[in-house]
Structures are given as C-alpha cells and as structure tokens.
Design a protein around this motif. Structure first.
Motif, mmCIF file in Angstrom:
data_model
loop_
_atom_site.group_PDB
_atom_site.id
_atom_site.type_symbol
_atom_site.label_atom_id
_atom_site.label_comp_id
_atom_site.label_asym_id
_atom_site.label_seq_id
_atom_site.Cartn_x
_atom_site.Cartn_y
_atom_site.Cartn_z
ATOM 1 N N ALA A 1 26.168 -17.447 4.748
ATOM 2 C CA ALA A 1 27.382 -18.097 5.245
ATOM 3 C C ALA A 1 28.583 -17.223 4.894
ATOM 4 N N ALA B 1 26.399 -17.902 -0.035
ATOM 5 C CA ALA B 1 27.698 -18.310 0.479
ATOM 6 C C ALA B 1 28.793 -17.396 -0.047
ATOM 7 N N GLY C 1 32.402 -19.610 2.873
ATOM 8 C CA GLY C 1 31.049 -20.119 3.072
ATOM 9 C C GLY C 1 30.603 -21.077 1.985
ATOM 10 N N ALA D 1 27.977 -24.328 2.075
ATOM 11 C CA ALA D 1 26.868 -24.546 1.143
ATOM 12 C C ALA D 1 26.941 -25.929 0.510
#
Length: 269
Positions: free
Chosen positions: A26, A92, A96, A100
């Motif tokens: 991410a 992440a 991000g 998560a």
C-alpha cells in the motif's frame, strides 16, 4: 491493463506478480503502484507481490463525487476478494498505513503480519503527540511534503532516481488540497490504534529512514514501544521514502521479517 470494477464506475488499477503467500503493498501519498518498482522483482521470487493505485492516485482516478480516501480499505478488501487472497502480509508506506488499519478492522483473519514503513499507523499516545508538536515547532517536520519525501542529499547523490521519484508522483491525478485532512468531525480526537494492534497478536515491523522528516525515527520508536514484541529497523542514509532511497537495505529487512513470520518457508502456501 488489470482493473477491479467497483461501484459507480470506479476502476482500481492493480498488478500481481509471483506465487506464494501474498504481500500487499500500500503506497504513500507521494506515489502510486509504480513506486514499488524496486520491491516487486525482489519479492516475487518467493511471494505473490500485489501492488495497486489507491483511489484518486495513479491509474485509479476517483469518480466524480467519489468517497476518496474513505474507500481505501474497502477497495483493498474488494481487491483481495478478486484475487482470492486468504492470507497476506501487508506492507504499508506512509499514507498506506491508513489502508492497513482499515483492512485490519475488515479482514483481521487474512493477516499474517504488518509492516509499517514511515508511518505510525495511528499507533500513538500523548508522548508521541507532544514530541511531534515539538519537532513541528522546531521546523524539523515542516515544509512541503515533496521536499521532505527524500533525504536532503538524495538528489545530489542519485539525481536520476530523484527525477524518477518526481516523475512517478506526477502521474497522480489532481486532488483537493485537503484530500488527506482529518475529518472535521474527528477534530480533537485523541484515540490510538495501539490497543487494536496489540490485541491482534500480529507480528509487526516498524521501519523508518534515519533522516525521515515526515515521521521522525524517534516517533516511530514510540509506536514500537506501544506494541510489545514488535520489531524496529532504522534504514541508514534514507529519508521518508526509505523503500525507494535504500531499496536493498529496506528489502532485506522486510524480507527477513516476512520470512521469519512464514517460518523460513519462502512464501510457500
């Protein structure tokens, strides 16, 4: 190009490379799925590396009047369903971390571990908040995000990579300036994800660049301390985007962690 069709005509761009246990990457606000170009070749040898462009980033422009960041976690869950992912490691970077934490609420049973890179993931306390305020007042964490995304000397050391970093970022569509601003309804909120992370029982790795000027290493150490049993790695000669600036060291640390969680099976199902 692979896209996941979502409500209202929204299309989420993604890629999946390799086989084995999934590793979902991410990205942060300064990039998109292309940001992981130095990770995919390293991880796909043993894992199923999945990258995607968050809604309103890269090749996933949001629909008019769309939910924006509020749909990050739901988009990711839909992607996992699309790809049939039942077990995954989540990596992440920065923004991000929100994805998560949102996914943890939605599909805790699919998580094998979480790597927080350059993000607290909301795992904070009053000590964290006070120290961050001190660093901001001192100007250490101030200035445009793009100027603080890389170590101060990175462009001098690696001008081509610094140019590429900006080029990847430039592919993102325009967004409102307050796209990532906290919901006004949560102004003054002083909660933390620490209890949720501890209660999850998941293996956690906190990794941060030595010269991170977005989330200073000392702040991430506080998040680490709030999650007993978690691991902490500081990447030398790297800023906020340690995965991009020092990919070999970052990849080695994250792969060692994930391999350890998987018992040295190298991602075998």
């Amino acid at each position: 190009m692979p896209h996941l069709e979502r409500e209202g005509g929204f299309r989420l761009y993604y890629e999946a490379h390799g086989e084995g246990t999934a590793v979902l990457f991410a990205h942060g606000a300064g990039g998109n799925g292309l940001s992981w170009w130095q990770q995919v070749p390293a991880f796909r040898e043993r894992y199923r590396a999945i990258t995607f462009d968050h809604r309103a980033f890269g090749r996933s422009p949001d629909i008019e009047g769309g939910p924006g960041r509020r749909a990050f976690a739901e988009d990711a869950r839909a992607l996992l369903d699309q790809l049939g992912v039942e077990r995954m490691h989540v990596v992440a970077q920065s923004m991000g971390g929100r994805t998560a934490i949102g996914l943890l609420r939605l599909v805790r049973d699919r998580f094998a571990s979480i790597v927080f890179s350059g993000t607290s993931g909301g795992c904070v306390d009053d000590r964290y908040r006070e120290r961050r305020a001190d660093l901001e007042a001192a100007g250490i964490l101030s200035g445009p995000l793009l100027d603080r995304a890389l170590a101060e000397d990175f462009a001098e050391r690696q001008p081509a990579h610094a140019f590429l970093y900006r080029a990847v970022r430039s592919l993102n569509p325009p967004r409102p300036r307050d796209f990532l601003a906290p919901d006004p309804r949560l102004r003054g909120y002083r909660g933390s994800t620490a209890a949720r992370l501890v209660e999850s029982g998941l293996p956690l790795l906190w990794i941060v660049g030595e010269h991170d000027r977005v989330v200073a290493p000392e702040l991430i150490r506080i998040s680490h301390g709030l999650t007993p049993g978690s691991q902490f790695v500081q990447v030398a000669r790297a800023g906020h985007s340690a995965y991009f600036e020092q990919p070999r060291a970052w990849n080695r640390a994250v792969l060692d962690f994930i391999d350890g969680v998987d018992g040295g099976r190298g991602g075998a199902a």
